[in-house]
Design a protein around this motif. Sequence first.
Motif, PDB file in Angstrom:
ATOM      1  N   SER A  72       0.835  -1.202   0.000  1.00 15.71           N
ATOM      2  CA  SER A  72       0.000   0.000   0.000  1.00 15.71           C
ATOM      3  C   SER A  72       0.866   1.246   0.000  1.00 15.71           C
ATOM      4  CB  SER A  72      -0.946   0.007   1.194  1.00 15.71           C
ATOM      5  OG  SER A  72      -0.292  -0.386   2.353  1.00 15.71           O
ATOM      6  N   THR A  73       0.341   2.263  -0.652  1.00 18.82           N
ATOM      7  CA  THR A  73       1.005   3.558  -0.707  1.00 18.82           C
ATOM      8  C   THR A  73      -0.019   4.645  -0.393  1.00 18.82           C
ATOM      9  OG1 THR A  73       0.563   3.803  -3.064  1.00 18.82           O
ATOM     10  CG2 THR A  73       2.673   2.819  -2.459  1.00 18.82           C
ATOM     11  N   SER A  74       0.481   5.729   0.116  1.00 22.59           N
ATOM     12  CA  SER A  74      -0.372   6.880   0.380  1.00 22.59           C
ATOM     13  C   SER A  74       0.384   8.127  -0.051  1.00 22.59           C
ATOM     14  CB  SER A  74      -0.708   6.953   1.870  1.00 22.59           C
ATOM     15  OG  SER A  74      -1.479   8.100   2.124  1.00 22.59           O
ATOM     16  N   TYR A  75      -0.244   8.920  -0.916  1.00 27.89           N
ATOM     17  CA  TYR A  75       0.372  10.144  -1.395  1.00 27.89           C
ATOM     18  C   TYR A  75      -0.714  11.194  -1.528  1.00 27.89           C
ATOM     19  CZ  TYR A  75       2.880  13.402  -4.390  1.00 27.89           C
ATOM     20  OH  TYR A  75       3.455  14.533  -4.893  1.00 27.89           O
ATOM     21  N   GLU A 102      -3.693   0.359  -2.972  1.00 34.01           N
ATOM     22  CA  GLU A 102      -3.214  -0.949  -2.567  1.00 34.01           C
ATOM     23  C   GLU A 102      -3.231  -1.857  -3.779  1.00 34.01           C
ATOM     24  OE1 GLU A 102      -4.258  -4.423   0.620  1.00 34.01           O
ATOM     25  OE2 GLU A 102      -4.338  -2.333   1.199  1.00 34.01           O
ATOM     26  N   LYS A 103      -2.217  -2.705  -3.883  1.00 39.59           N
ATOM     27  CA  LYS A 103      -2.173  -3.680  -4.968  1.00 39.59           C
ATOM     28  C   LYS A 103      -1.515  -4.951  -4.469  1.00 39.59           C
ATOM     29  CE  LYS A 103       1.791  -1.384  -7.048  1.00 39.59           C
ATOM     30  NZ  LYS A 103       2.286  -0.799  -8.278  1.00 39.59           N
ATOM     31  N   ILE A 104      -1.676  -5.990  -5.235  1.00 39.40           N
ATOM     32  CA  ILE A 104      -1.048  -7.270  -4.953  1.00 39.40           C
ATOM     33  C   ILE A 104       0.137  -7.391  -5.899  1.00 39.40           C
ATOM     34  CG2 ILE A 104      -1.321  -9.761  -4.984  1.00 39.40           C
ATOM     35  CD1 ILE A 104      -4.357  -9.213  -4.520  1.00 39.40           C
ATOM     36  N   ILE A 105       1.309  -7.606  -5.332  1.00 45.09           N
ATOM     37  CA  ILE A 105       2.521  -7.749  -6.136  1.00 45.09           C
ATOM     38  C   ILE A 105       2.887  -9.227  -6.203  1.00 45.09           C
ATOM     39  CG2 ILE A 105       4.963  -7.141  -6.343  1.00 45.09           C
ATOM     40  CD1 ILE A 105       4.303  -4.566  -4.813  1.00 45.09           C
ATOM     41  N   VAL A 120       9.959  -9.373  -9.440  1.00 46.07           N
ATOM     42  CA  VAL A 120       8.560  -8.963  -9.586  1.00 46.07           C
ATOM     43  C   VAL A 120       8.118  -9.324 -10.997  1.00 46.07           C
ATOM     44  CG1 VAL A 120       6.957  -7.019  -9.634  1.00 46.07           C
ATOM     45  CG2 VAL A 120       8.751  -7.096  -7.904  1.00 46.07           C
ATOM     46  N   VAL A 121       7.030 -10.091 -11.089  1.00 47.41           N
ATOM     47  CA  VAL A 121       6.570 -10.558 -12.398  1.00 47.41           C
ATOM     48  C   VAL A 121       5.132 -10.142 -12.709  1.00 47.41           C
ATOM     49  CG1 VAL A 121       8.194 -12.471 -12.584  1.00 47.41           C
ATOM     50  CG2 VAL A 121       5.987 -12.817 -11.447  1.00 47.41           C
ATOM     51  N   GLY A 122       4.536  -9.308 -11.846  1.00 40.60           N
ATOM     52  CA  GLY A 122       3.184  -8.832 -12.112  1.00 40.60           C
ATOM     53  C   GLY A 122       2.561  -8.195 -10.898  1.00 40.60           C
ATOM     54  N   ASP A 123       1.413  -7.588 -11.114  1.00 38.48           N
ATOM     55  CA  ASP A 123       0.638  -7.031 -10.003  1.00 38.48           C
ATOM     56  C   ASP A 123      -0.833  -6.989 -10.380  1.00 38.48           C
ATOM     57  OD1 ASP A 123      -0.037  -4.219 -11.042  1.00 38.48           O
ATOM     58  OD2 ASP A 123       2.150  -4.193 -11.162  1.00 38.48           O
ATOM     59  N   LEU A 124      -1.660  -6.922  -9.348  1.00 42.85           N
ATOM     60  CA  LEU A 124      -3.113  -6.847  -9.518  1.00 42.85           C
ATOM     61  C   LEU A 124      -3.621  -5.662  -8.717  1.00 42.85           C
ATOM     62  CD1 LEU A 124      -2.391 -10.137  -9.095  1.00 42.85           C
ATOM     63  CD2 LEU A 124      -4.791 -10.254  -9.546  1.00 42.85           C
ATOM     64  N   PRO A 125      -4.594  -4.930  -9.255  1.00 38.12           N
ATOM     65  CA  PRO A 125      -5.163  -3.817  -8.495  1.00 38.12           C
ATOM     66  C   PRO A 125      -6.019  -4.327  -7.335  1.00 38.12           C
ATOM     67  CG  PRO A 125      -6.333  -4.091 -10.568  1.00 38.12           C
ATOM     68  CD  PRO A 125      -5.205  -5.069 -10.574  1.00 38.12           C
ATOM     69  N   LEU A 126      -6.001  -3.597  -6.256  1.00 38.66           N
ATOM     70  CA  LEU A 126      -6.825  -3.923  -5.093  1.00 38.66           C
ATOM     71  C   LEU A 126      -7.243  -2.595  -4.489  1.00 38.66           C
ATOM     72  CD1 LEU A 126      -7.820  -6.291  -3.306  1.00 38.66           C
ATOM     73  CD2 LEU A 126      -5.764  -5.992  -1.954  1.00 38.66           C
ATOM     74  N   GLN A 127      -8.460  -2.157  -4.770  1.00 37.26           N
ATOM     75  CA  GLN A 127      -8.918  -0.854  -4.295  1.00 37.26           C
ATOM     76  C   GLN A 127      -9.350  -0.978  -2.850  1.00 37.26           C
ATOM     77  OE1 GLN A 127     -12.062  -0.127  -7.047  1.00 37.26           O
ATOM     78  NE2 GLN A 127     -10.701   0.654  -8.605  1.00 37.26           N
ATOM     79  N   ALA A 170     -11.016  -9.518  -2.701  1.00 36.18           N
ATOM     80  CA  ALA A 170     -12.184  -8.946  -2.027  1.00 36.18           C
ATOM     81  C   ALA A 170     -11.740  -7.658  -1.356  1.00 36.18           C
ATOM     82  CB  ALA A 170     -12.745  -9.917  -1.001  1.00 36.18           C
ATOM     83  N   TYR A 171     -12.538  -6.619  -1.518  1.00 39.09           N
ATOM     84  CA  TYR A 171     -12.213  -5.332  -0.895  1.00 39.09           C
ATOM     85  C   TYR A 171     -13.481  -4.511  -0.731  1.00 39.09           C
ATOM     86  CZ  TYR A 171     -12.386  -3.690  -5.749  1.00 39.09           C
ATOM     87  OH  TYR A 171     -12.772  -3.403  -7.019  1.00 39.09           O
ATOM     88  N   ALA A 172     -13.382  -3.491   0.082  1.00 43.58           N
ATOM     89  CA  ALA A 172     -14.520  -2.597   0.316  1.00 43.58           C
ATOM     90  C   ALA A 172     -14.146  -1.183  -0.094  1.00 43.58           C
ATOM     91  CB  ALA A 172     -14.921  -2.627   1.786  1.00 43.58           C
ATOM     92  N   THR A 173     -15.134  -0.425  -0.566  1.00 43.50           N
ATOM     93  CA  THR A 173     -14.930   0.982  -0.904  1.00 43.50           C
ATOM     94  C   THR A 173     -16.047   1.811  -0.289  1.00 43.50           C
ATOM     95  OG1 THR A 173     -16.150   0.717  -2.976  1.00 43.50           O
ATOM     96  CG2 THR A 173     -13.762   0.505  -3.102  1.00 43.50           C
ATOM     97  N   GLY A 174     -15.736   3.056  -0.023  1.00 41.42           N
ATOM     98  CA  GLY A 174     -16.743   3.988   0.499  1.00 41.42           C
ATOM     99  C   GLY A 174     -17.075   3.762   1.953  1.00 41.42           C
ATOM    100  N   GLY A 175     -18.032   4.511   2.451  1.00 42.77           N
ATOM    101  CA  GLY A 175     -18.572   4.299   3.782  1.00 42.77           C
ATOM    102  C   GLY A 175     -17.817   4.889   4.935  1.00 42.77           C
ATOM    103  N   GLY A 176     -16.958   5.866   4.700  1.00 38.95           N
ATOM    104  CA  GLY A 176     -16.313   6.558   5.808  1.00 38.95           C
ATOM    105  C   GLY A 176     -15.289   5.740   6.550  1.00 38.95           C
ATOM    106  N   GLY A 177     -14.513   4.953   5.831  1.00 40.28           N
ATOM    107  CA  GLY A 177     -13.388   4.291   6.453  1.00 40.28           C
ATOM    108  C   GLY A 177     -13.524   2.789   6.571  1.00 40.28           C
ATOM    109  N   SER A 178     -14.693   2.241   6.444  1.00 36.68           N
ATOM    110  CA  SER A 178     -14.804   0.791   6.471  1.00 36.68           C
ATOM    111  C   SER A 178     -14.210   0.265   5.178  1.00 36.68           C
ATOM    112  CB  SER A 178     -16.264   0.369   6.602  1.00 36.68           C
ATOM    113  OG  SER A 178     -16.358  -1.016   6.677  1.00 36.68           O
ATOM    114  N   GLY A 179     -13.099  -0.438   5.281  1.00 38.56           N
ATOM    115  CA  GLY A 179     -12.393  -0.884   4.100  1.00 38.56           C
ATOM    116  C   GLY A 179     -11.300   0.076   3.688  1.00 38.56           C
ATOM    117  N   ASP A 180     -11.116   1.161   4.395  1.00 38.63           N
ATOM    118  CA  ASP A 180     -10.060   2.122   4.113  1.00 38.63           C
ATOM    119  C   ASP A 180      -9.356   2.428   5.423  1.00 38.63           C
ATOM    120  OD1 ASP A 180      -8.430   4.212   3.390  1.00 38.63           O
ATOM    121  OD2 ASP A 180     -10.057   5.643   3.143  1.00 38.63           O
TER     122      ASP A 180
END
Length: 136
Positions: free
Chosen positions: A12-15, A21-24, A33-40, A57-67
């Motif tokens: 994970s990175t934060s800027y 976040e991604k899977i390497i 390193v031979v690839g990566d997958l997005p993971l929001q 599996a991931y969560a988005t939105g909702g004021g921090g649940s999953g973030d």
Amino acid sequence: SPDGKLLAITASTSYERKYEEKIILYRLEDNKVVGDLPLQGFGNFAFSPDSRYVATAYATGGGGSGDIFGYYPSSQPRYSHLVLWELVRSGDRYYPKKRRHIKSKKDYSFSPLAFSSDGKILASGGNKRISLWQIP
């Protein structure tokens, strides 16, 4: 991966208040390193027994649940996502090809994840229920 060829880790990175976040994918033979997958958002993943698929599996939105940084405004609805990726090898690299994306209704979770031993069924759990998904 179950075939012992790949190691997958989340990174994970934060800027400027943007979180990614991604899977390497690392090849264990030479630690390359031979690839990566997005993971929001913050999430998890599972390999199929034949190492052909990765489910995320991931969560988005909702004021921090999953973030974990809490940067999503609370006015955004919360959604959970289940994505099935096929790992397509080309030369030295693996490229994710999205095979299925399921977006849940509010307050449903798709994690944890597990494939059946034959790789034909993906199980997801959460919110006191288990869902079974047929794999193509």
